[in-house]
Design an enzyme around this catalytic site. Structure first.
Site, PDB file in Angstrom:
ATOM      1  N   THR A  28      -3.724  -3.750  -3.704  1.00 39.76           N
ATOM      2  CA  THR A  28      -4.915  -3.488  -2.880  1.00 39.76           C
ATOM      3  C   THR A  28      -4.895  -2.036  -2.415  1.00 39.76           C
ATOM      4  OG1 THR A  28      -4.949  -5.774  -2.141  1.00 39.76           O
ATOM      5  CG2 THR A  28      -6.107  -4.191  -0.756  1.00 39.76           C
ATOM      6  N   THR A  31      -5.681   3.352  -4.556  1.00 44.77           N
ATOM      7  CA  THR A  31      -4.925   3.604  -5.793  1.00 44.77           C
ATOM      8  C   THR A  31      -4.964   2.367  -6.683  1.00 44.77           C
ATOM      9  OG1 THR A  31      -3.470   4.919  -4.360  1.00 44.77           O
ATOM     10  CG2 THR A  31      -2.802   4.672  -6.650  1.00 44.77           C
ATOM     11  N   GLY A  86      -0.167   0.184  -4.712  1.00 44.26           N
ATOM     12  CA  GLY A  86       0.115   1.444  -4.024  1.00 44.26           C
ATOM     13  C   GLY A  86       1.040   1.229  -2.846  1.00 44.26           C
ATOM     14  N   ASP A  88       1.956   3.075   1.393  1.00 47.67           N
ATOM     15  CA  ASP A  88       1.673   4.093   2.406  1.00 47.67           C
ATOM     16  C   ASP A  88       2.822   5.086   2.516  1.00 47.67           C
ATOM     17  OD1 ASP A  88      -0.898   3.016   3.310  1.00 47.67           O
ATOM     18  OD2 ASP A  88       0.336   1.286   3.813  1.00 47.67           O
ATOM     19  N   LYS A  98       3.931  -0.666   3.557  1.00 47.30           N
ATOM     20  CA  LYS A  98       2.627  -1.027   3.026  1.00 47.30           C
ATOM     21  C   LYS A  98       1.823  -1.713   4.121  1.00 47.30           C
ATOM     22  CE  LYS A  98       2.153  -2.956  -0.895  1.00 47.30           C
ATOM     23  NZ  LYS A  98       0.938  -2.111  -1.014  1.00 47.30           N
ATOM     24  N   GLY A  99       0.545  -1.911   3.831  1.00 49.06           N
ATOM     25  CA  GLY A  99      -0.289  -2.633   4.788  1.00 49.06           C
ATOM     26  C   GLY A  99      -1.332  -1.775   5.455  1.00 49.06           C
ATOM     27  N   GLY A 100      -1.447  -0.506   5.009  1.00 51.78           N
ATOM     28  CA  GLY A 100      -2.498   0.346   5.561  1.00 51.78           C
ATOM     29  C   GLY A 100      -3.873  -0.282   5.383  1.00 51.78           C
ATOM     30  N   GLU A 107       0.117  -9.142  -0.481  1.00 48.60           N
ATOM     31  CA  GLU A 107       0.836  -8.197  -1.355  1.00 48.60           C
ATOM     32  C   GLU A 107       2.298  -8.611  -1.488  1.00 48.60           C
ATOM     33  OE1 GLU A 107      -1.843  -4.218  -0.417  1.00 48.60           O
ATOM     34  OE2 GLU A 107      -0.032  -4.558   0.726  1.00 48.60           O
TER      35      GLU A 107
END
Ligand code: 5RP
Length: 225
Positions: A28, A31, A86, A88, A98-100, A107
């Site tokens: 997600t 990117t 992608g 962060d 991750k998790g932005g 994910e």
């Protein structure tokens, strides 16, 4: 090269990791969106895709890529050889934040169900040590205050992400100011706080390969077996 071109270059490099007639795990974010658009151009090659968010599922479906549920894939005994997503932040040990985009739980699930995690990013995501990017936590709403308290006791400054609800109906708390010297340990610490569904550290199961797009070409980082 601008940021968009770098993301596209990283996404294109990930195509070489895919195998024909298999299910692809799809991440997600902007990117991952570049990757989805490239997969769509050769969609007949693949059995389908498992998406890590409603947004990615919708983008895949709009392109005519067959979207599969993780449960149906696993019940059928099908393998997911590669998950592409992608990040962060990426450290040299291929630990990630991750998790932005708030999709961290799905994910982490799809990454865990896949044999290989190929992380795609532009060079701005590469850091010596994780923690500059606030660590996202997906949290069950009634546990908000408890989790904020735990985040403060771990040295962070929590902030509820405004006007945001995850695909699972939960809130996201972003925790700034953490000193992440031991990503695996901190991932476990946050996992043990009741009410935290998932935290954005991907260290127990980080990336297997990182494809980092730079103006001089793709840098491939490996390090996990
Ligand atoms: C979403 C994510 C994304 O992978 C991360 O935020 C990177 O996004 P982008 O590719 O847009 O920079 O973890 O939950």
């Amino acid at each position: 090269m601008d940021a968009r071109q770098l993301k596209e270059a990283a996404a294109a490099a990930a195509l070489t990791y895919l195998q024909p007639d298999t299910v692809i795990g799809v991440g997600t974010g902007s990117t991952a969106n570049c990757f989805i658009d490239l997969v769509a151009a050769q969609k007949e090659r693949y059995r389908g895709a498992v998406a890590s968010s409603a947004a990615s599922a919708e983008r895949l479906a709009r392109h005519g890529v067959r979207v599969l549920e993780l449960n149906e894939v696993m019940d059928a005994g099908w393998d997911i050889p590669v998950y592409v997503d992608g990040a962060d932040e990426i450290d040299p040990g291929l630990n990630l934040v991750k998790g932005g985009g708030g999709a961290l739980t799905r994910e982490k699930i799809v990454a865990a169900a896949s044999r290989r995690f190929v992380c795609i990013a532009d060079a701005s995501k590469l850091v010596d040590r994780l923690g500059r990017f606030p660590l996202p936590l997906e949290v069950i709403p009634m546990a908000r205050a408890l989790v904020e308290h735990a985040a403060r006791s771990l040295g962070g400054t929590p902030q509820v992400r405004p006007n945001f609800v995850t695909d699972n109906g939960n809130i996201v708390i972003d925790v700034a100011g953490l000193s992440i010297t031991d990503p695996v340990m901190l991932e476990m610490r946050f996992n043990s706080v009741p009410g935290v569904v998932t935290n954005g550290l991907f260290a127990q199961r980080g990336a297997d390969v990182a494809l980092i797009a730079t103006p001089d070409g793709i840098r491939t980082l490996t390090g996990r077996p």
